[in-house]
Each structure stands twice: as C-alpha cells, then as structure tokens.
Design an enzyme around this catalytic site. Structure first.
Site, PDB file in Angstrom:
ATOM      1  N   LYS A 158       0.825  -1.216   0.000  1.00 43.99           N
ATOM      2  CA  LYS A 158       0.000   0.000   0.000  1.00 43.99           C
ATOM      3  C   LYS A 158       0.856   1.262   0.000  1.00 43.99           C
ATOM      4  CE  LYS A 158      -3.906  -1.995   2.529  1.00 43.99           C
ATOM      5  NZ  LYS A 158      -4.834  -1.821   3.659  1.00 43.99           N
ATOM      6  N   GLY A 164      -8.309   4.792   0.023  1.00 46.24           N
ATOM      7  CA  GLY A 164      -9.411   4.595  -0.906  1.00 46.24           C
ATOM      8  C   GLY A 164      -9.046   3.676  -2.063  1.00 46.24           C
ATOM      9  N   TYR A 202      -2.558  -9.888   3.575  1.00 46.94           N
ATOM     10  CA  TYR A 202      -3.793  -9.690   2.822  1.00 46.94           C
ATOM     11  C   TYR A 202      -4.951 -10.419   3.509  1.00 46.94           C
ATOM     12  CZ  TYR A 202      -7.114  -9.584  -1.048  1.00 46.94           C
ATOM     13  OH  TYR A 202      -8.219  -9.379  -1.825  1.00 46.94           O
ATOM     14  N   HIS A 208     -16.009  -4.205   5.006  1.00 42.44           N
ATOM     15  CA  HIS A 208     -15.533  -2.850   5.303  1.00 42.44           C
ATOM     16  C   HIS A 208     -16.525  -2.245   6.283  1.00 42.44           C
ATOM     17  CE1 HIS A 208     -14.193   1.391   4.001  1.00 42.44           C
ATOM     18  NE2 HIS A 208     -15.155   1.549   4.879  1.00 42.44           N
ATOM     19  N   LYS A 237     -18.158   3.198  -3.067  1.00 43.46           N
ATOM     20  CA  LYS A 237     -19.262   2.613  -2.326  1.00 43.46           C
ATOM     21  C   LYS A 237     -20.551   2.758  -3.122  1.00 43.46           C
ATOM     22  CE  LYS A 237     -16.815   3.630   1.880  1.00 43.46           C
ATOM     23  NZ  LYS A 237     -16.533   4.672   2.870  1.00 43.46           N
ATOM     24  N   GLU A 275     -11.880   3.560   9.854  1.00 39.77           N
ATOM     25  CA  GLU A 275     -12.197   2.422   8.976  1.00 39.77           C
ATOM     26  C   GLU A 275     -11.503   1.151   9.444  1.00 39.77           C
ATOM     27  OE1 GLU A 275     -12.586   4.690   4.643  1.00 39.77           O
ATOM     28  OE2 GLU A 275     -11.190   3.035   4.878  1.00 39.77           O
ATOM     29  N   ASN A 290     -10.642   8.616   8.241  1.00 37.30           N
ATOM     30  CA  ASN A 290     -11.073   9.711   7.386  1.00 37.30           C
ATOM     31  C   ASN A 290     -11.374  10.913   8.263  1.00 37.30           C
ATOM     32  OD1 ASN A 290     -11.018   8.091   5.003  1.00 37.30           O
ATOM     33  ND2 ASN A 290     -12.902   7.149   5.721  1.00 37.30           N
ATOM     34  N   ARG A 292     -12.899  13.734   7.901  1.00 37.72           N
ATOM     35  CA  ARG A 292     -13.913  14.628   7.310  1.00 37.72           C
ATOM     36  C   ARG A 292     -15.280  14.022   7.579  1.00 37.72           C
ATOM     37  NH1 ARG A 292     -12.282  10.977   3.251  1.00 37.72           N
ATOM     38  NH2 ARG A 292     -14.075   9.701   2.696  1.00 37.72           N
ATOM     39  N   VAL A 295     -19.745  10.898   2.851  1.00 32.54           N
ATOM     40  CA  VAL A 295     -20.945  10.829   2.011  1.00 32.54           C
ATOM     41  C   VAL A 295     -22.064  10.104   2.757  1.00 32.54           C
ATOM     42  CG1 VAL A 295     -21.900   9.877  -0.132  1.00 32.54           C
ATOM     43  CG2 VAL A 295     -19.589  10.843  -0.130  1.00 32.54           C
TER      44      VAL A 295
HETATM   45  C1  MV4 Z   1      -6.822  -4.393   2.497  1.00 32.56           C
HETATM   46  C2  MV4 Z   1      -7.515  -5.517   1.994  1.00 32.56           C
HETATM   47  C3  MV4 Z   1      -7.114  -6.756   2.427  1.00 32.56           C
HETATM   48  N1  MV4 Z   1      -6.094  -6.873   3.295  1.00 32.56           N
HETATM   49  N2  MV4 Z   1      -5.822  -4.561   3.372  1.00 32.56           N
HETATM   50  C4  MV4 Z   1      -8.969  -1.092  -0.171  1.00 32.56           C
HETATM   51  C5  MV4 Z   1      -9.204   0.343   0.114  1.00 32.56           C
HETATM   52  C6  MV4 Z   1      -8.306   0.685   1.228  1.00 32.56           C
HETATM   53  N3  MV4 Z   1      -8.968   1.576   2.124  1.00 32.56           N
HETATM   54  C7  MV4 Z   1      -7.976  -0.608   1.875  1.00 32.56           C
HETATM   55  N4  MV4 Z   1      -8.396  -1.654   0.981  1.00 32.56           N
HETATM   56  C8  MV4 Z   1      -8.158  -2.939   1.277  1.00 32.56           C
HETATM   57  N5  MV4 Z   1      -7.164  -3.154   2.161  1.00 32.56           N
HETATM   58  C9  MV4 Z   1      -5.468  -5.779   3.735  1.00 32.56           C
HETATM   59  N6  MV4 Z   1      -4.464  -5.923   4.583  1.00 32.56           N
HETATM   60  C10 MV4 Z   1      -8.564  -5.311   1.106  1.00 32.56           C
HETATM   61  C11 MV4 Z   1      -8.884  -4.021   0.731  1.00 32.56           C
HETATM   62  C12 MV4 Z   1      -9.959  -3.922  -0.204  1.00 32.56           C
HETATM   63  C13 MV4 Z   1     -11.158  -3.296   0.150  1.00 32.56           C
HETATM   64  C14 MV4 Z   1     -11.336  -2.693   1.371  1.00 32.56           C
HETATM   65  C15 MV4 Z   1     -12.518  -2.081   1.705  1.00 32.56           C
HETATM   66  C16 MV4 Z   1     -13.550  -2.064   0.796  1.00 32.56           C
HETATM   67  C17 MV4 Z   1     -13.396  -2.630  -0.446  1.00 32.56           C
HETATM   68  C18 MV4 Z   1     -12.202  -3.255  -0.794  1.00 32.56           C
HETATM   69  C19 MV4 Z   1     -12.076  -3.825  -2.046  1.00 32.56           C
HETATM   70  C20 MV4 Z   1     -10.895  -4.433  -2.361  1.00 32.56           C
HETATM   71  C21 MV4 Z   1      -9.844  -4.465  -1.465  1.00 32.56           C
END
Ligand code: MV4
Length: 467
Positions: A158, A164, A202, A208, A237, A275, A290, A292, A295
């Site tokens: 990341k 986002g 992962y 979420h 979203k 989050e 976040n 702020r 939405v």
């Molecule tokens: C992750 C994850 C899986 N494992 N981190 C995507 C947006 C960002 N805010 C963080 N995200 C993710 N982080 C780990 N360690 C999967 C996602 C992710 C995701 C997270 C929230 C909502 C939708 C998503 C769609 C794909 C991946």
C-alpha cells in the site's frame, strides 16, 4: 455560535450544510465554479461568490481563492464538506493562520492520518488492532521481501499517500512480490508524488466496517456505532447501511472503543470516521481514518437521530458535546444508495447531460439528499453522484423493502443512472441475507445479465403497461 460560514463545496453536501446552518441561524456563503452558476447551493445560500472556471483544479481545489472569498465575505468559518480540500492539511493550516475556523479537525490531525503508515503505527502504539505487517515504510525491496516472507503470503503493498484503494498491489509469492513492490511504488510516485509504501498481510474477503466518531475540543469523545460499506465497486461505495448485519453488540463495543483510542491518539476533534476491515471470524483491523464528514453520514443520523453536521458546527464553535456515550442508541435500521449519472451497460461510464424528466421518491421512511431537479444539467467536471436515497425502518427488512419501493418510484430521464443496478442488489439473496463482503459486487456482476442492469424504471413501466 458561529455567525456566518463559507461552504467550500458543491452539490448535495453543500445543500446539506446550508440546511443545517438555516436551522442553527448561521448565515451561509456559497462558492461556485462557472459550471455551477445555476446550482441549488448557489440559490439557497445567503450569498454566493464565483471562484473560477469549471474544472475543479481551477475552482473548488484552489485554496487561495477560497480563503480570499472567505475574507471578502467576512465569515467566521469554512466547512469543507467531503472531497476537494476537506483532507488537505495545508488548507486547514492556512485557515488556522488566517483565523478562519476550519470546520473539522486541526491540521496536525489531518496531516498525521493522511500518512497511512504513520496513522497505522500511531494507532497500533495505543493498542488498536492493525493488520500484521511492516512496522513502517519499506524503502529497500530486499528488506521488504524479508518482511513479506515473515508475514506470509499473500500480502498487500500500500502507498503511504494512498487510501481509498489507490496505489495498492497484491503479491502471492516472493517472485511476484519484486514486480508488484516496484509497480506500487512507481504508481504512488506518479499519482501522489510520494513513492513510499508499506506491506500488510492480505485479508481475504473482508467486510468494510467503519465507526463514526464525534469529538469536541475539550477532550470528550463518543462514537455513533458502525456503518457497513462492504458493497463497493472499484473502491466506490454503492450501498451503505447501519447497523451492520454482521456486527454483534460485543464487536460494536470493542470497535467503538478502538475507534475512540485512534481518535485520542491524534488528538482528534470534530466528526471523523475510523475504517476497519473485519474478517470472517469477526477479527477487526484498523486500516485508515477519514478526517472529514463522509458521504454516507445520513445512515448514522437516521439510526441515532443525531444531526452530524449540526454537531460539527457546534464543536467548531467550541461547545462541549451535548451527548454522552450512554445517550447514543440504535433506534432503527437505515440504508443508503448512491445514485450516480453513469451507464451500467457501458462499464459504469459517467453519463453527464440534461435531466429531461425528474420524479423523486418520497413517503414514509424515505430521505432524499440531492441537488438535482428536472431540467438540471449534470456537468461532466465533477463526481457523478447526483443523489443519495436513504430509507429507514424498525427492521432491516423494512428498510430494504422501502429502498426497493423508493428506487422503483424514482424516475430520471435524459441521462443514464445506476438505479436499476442498485435495485437489483437490494433484492439479491446474498445481500438481503446480510452476507455481503467487499467481493460482493464483483460476484454479483459476474452472475447478473448486463441488460438487467441497464433497464430503466421507465422501460420496466412500459413492459408492465403492455401486460
Ligand atoms: C486491504 C484488503 C485486504 N487486506 N488490506 C482497499 C481500500 C483501502 N482503504 C484498503 N483496501 C483494502 N485493504 C489488507 N491488509 C482489502 C482491501 C480492499 C477493500 C477494502 C474495503 C472495501 C473494499 C475493498 C475492495 C478491495 C480491497
């Protein structure tokens, strides 16, 4: 209380803020681009100042023009809404230097949470669960791969400046890790001017789930429970709801307490959202904060009866919170659909243009937050969201039935929208059972015929007229 504020935003959120100000007796000044001259936020505010041409980079993103407008209008504060300058620490700092109250947290909190690796380390240090991963930024690929191997694959790479979903890469083994690490770093350097990255384990098919917090400038902090935002398409979203069908009272309490610890760790004030990812075993992990209003704040307003925008204004005026944690009760269930000017049949491509006919939904248990009307021209320059339909009721089933009914009533002609797509999701058995994870939309699209998503309410009406 604040006497007069400037609203550094457009669309539905600008209207939402004007409405809260009206009820509190606060005067409002709108700013607008040349494309938004005919907008409702301009009409409804007490005053309005044009700040430049249509592109956001020449208007809503120009901090110096907004500050100049604030000084000319002689306002006490600026509400940034969401997007644009809402999470720009330099903008918040300029407001502080000009003694214009930034209606949000102090610039230091925004700056801290804006660096995702710093945010993660800061909250971990105070006992908030984070995803297992690198202690901070990883600069050297050889060091990074050692970390990845010790965490165990798959890992996610990341960008520190991301958030986002931008600048994220998945690696399944050491071989692909080298490639993905370089790709993530290059992508982040290009997109954010900062190539720094970190690595996390992962989490497969998480939910979420985010916690709304309210903190005053005197150290009082409460949370307003969670929102489940698992229904997303490409990190956008589509549907949000509260409470989450997956969260138990015990998990809610634990996540709420963790969110307040995260807020305290950055000396946070005003409204914010923490989050989390939640895995299938209900383990939760902080991912970002976040700084702020979001939405999807209306679903929290509808389940708690608390007006989050008014609370933001009271907090910014220096008032102590008038609500304690014990006052916060979940009174009902609420769902929100983001209605966008986009074409589901063309891979959700934006679809700006004139709304030639408009019939909005209403009735018991329906709230519509929108700036559009019949004859409105959706400009091509900004986000494609044109409305939020929020429905609520005593049970989740009732809220969902009302959403289906409201979306069926909603007629928009002249442009394409995602209304039928959202309506199909509401009736989907996996979503209806409360089993949607972040993988839901992808799976749903794979098993749903395209023409079903593209069909408009009027086309459905015509087919029933003929029977
Ligand atoms: C992750 C994850 C899986 N494992 N981190 C995507 C947006 C960002 N805010 C963080 N995200 C993710 N982080 C780990 N360690 C999967 C996602 C992710 C995701 C997270 C929230 C909502 C939708 C998503 C769609 C794909 C991946």
């Amino acid at each position: 209380m604040l006497k007069k504020i400037l609203i550094a935003n457009r669309g539905e959120i600008a209207l939402r803020i004007i409405r809260a100000c009206r009820e509190l007796g606060i005067e409002t000044v709108a700013v607008y681009s040349e494309a938004d001259e005919q907008s409702l936020h301009v009409q409804l505010a007490d005053g309005a100042i044009c700040i430049g041409p249509a592109p956001a980079s020449e208007s809503y993103l120009r901090a110096e023009r907004i500050i100049a407008a604030a000084e000319i209008a002689d306002v006490d504060g600026i509400h940034p809404g969401y997007g644009f300058l809402a999470e720009d620490p330099d903008f918040a700092e300029q407001c502080e230097e000009c003694r214009i109250k930034f209606i949000g947290p102090k610039s230091g909190s925004i700056r801290m949470m804006g660096d995702k690796a710093v945010a993660r380390e800061t909250v971990r240090a105070v006992g908030v669960p984070t995803v297992p991963g690198s202690p901070g930024v990883l600069a050297d690929p050889n060091e990074a791969i050692k970390v990845a191997e010790s965490i165990g694959f798959p890992v996610i790479i990341k960008a520190v400046a991301g958030g986002g979903g931008r600048g994220m890469r998945l690696a399944h083994n050491s071989m692909s890790f080298h490639r993905e690490f370089a790709a993530a770093s290059n992508e982040a350097a290009k997109a954010f001017g900062n190539g720094a990255v970190y690595v996390e384990k992962y989490i497969e098919e998480p939910r979420h789930i985010e916690i709304q917090v309210l903190c005053d400038e005197h150290g009082n902090r409460i949370h307003l429970c969670e929102r489940d935002c698992s229904v997303q398409r490409r990190h956008q979203k589509v549907i949000e709801e509260a409470p989450s069908p997956f969260v138990t009272p015990e998990l809610r309490k634990a996540m709420g307490e963790a969110a307040l610890k995260a807020a305290a760790a950055c000396d946070y004030w005003n409204a914010g959202t923490v989050e989390f990812l939640v895995d299938k075993d209900r383990n939760f992990y902080f991912i970002e904060m976040n700084t702020r209003v979001q939405v999807e704040h209306p679903v929290t307003e509808e389940i708690t009866g608390i007006d989050i925008i008014k609370e933001q204004l009271r907090i910014a005026a220096g008032e102590p919170l008038g609500i304690t944690q014990d006052d916060v009760k979940i009174l009902r269930h609420a769902v929100e659909v983001r209605v966008c000017a986009e074409d589901p049949a063309r891979n959700f491509a934006p679809c700006p243009g004139e709304i030639t006919l408009y019939y909005p939904p209403g009735g018991h248990g329906v709230r519509l937050d929108s700036h559009v009307y019949g004859g409105y021209i959706v400009p091509p320059y900004y986000d494609s969201m044109i409305a939020k339909v929020i429905t609520f009721g005593r049970t989740r089933e009732l809220a969902l039935d009302r959403m289906h009914r409201a979306l069926s009533e909603y007629l928009i002609r002249g442009i394409k929208t995602n209304i039928s797509f959202a309506r199909a999701i509401v009736r989907d058995p996996v979503f209806a059972a409360g089993e949607a994870t972040t993988k839901f939309v992808e799976d749903f699209l794979a098993r749903t015929p395209r023409d079903l998503l593209a069909r408009t309410n009027e086309e459905l009406d015509q087919s029933t007229e003929n029977t």
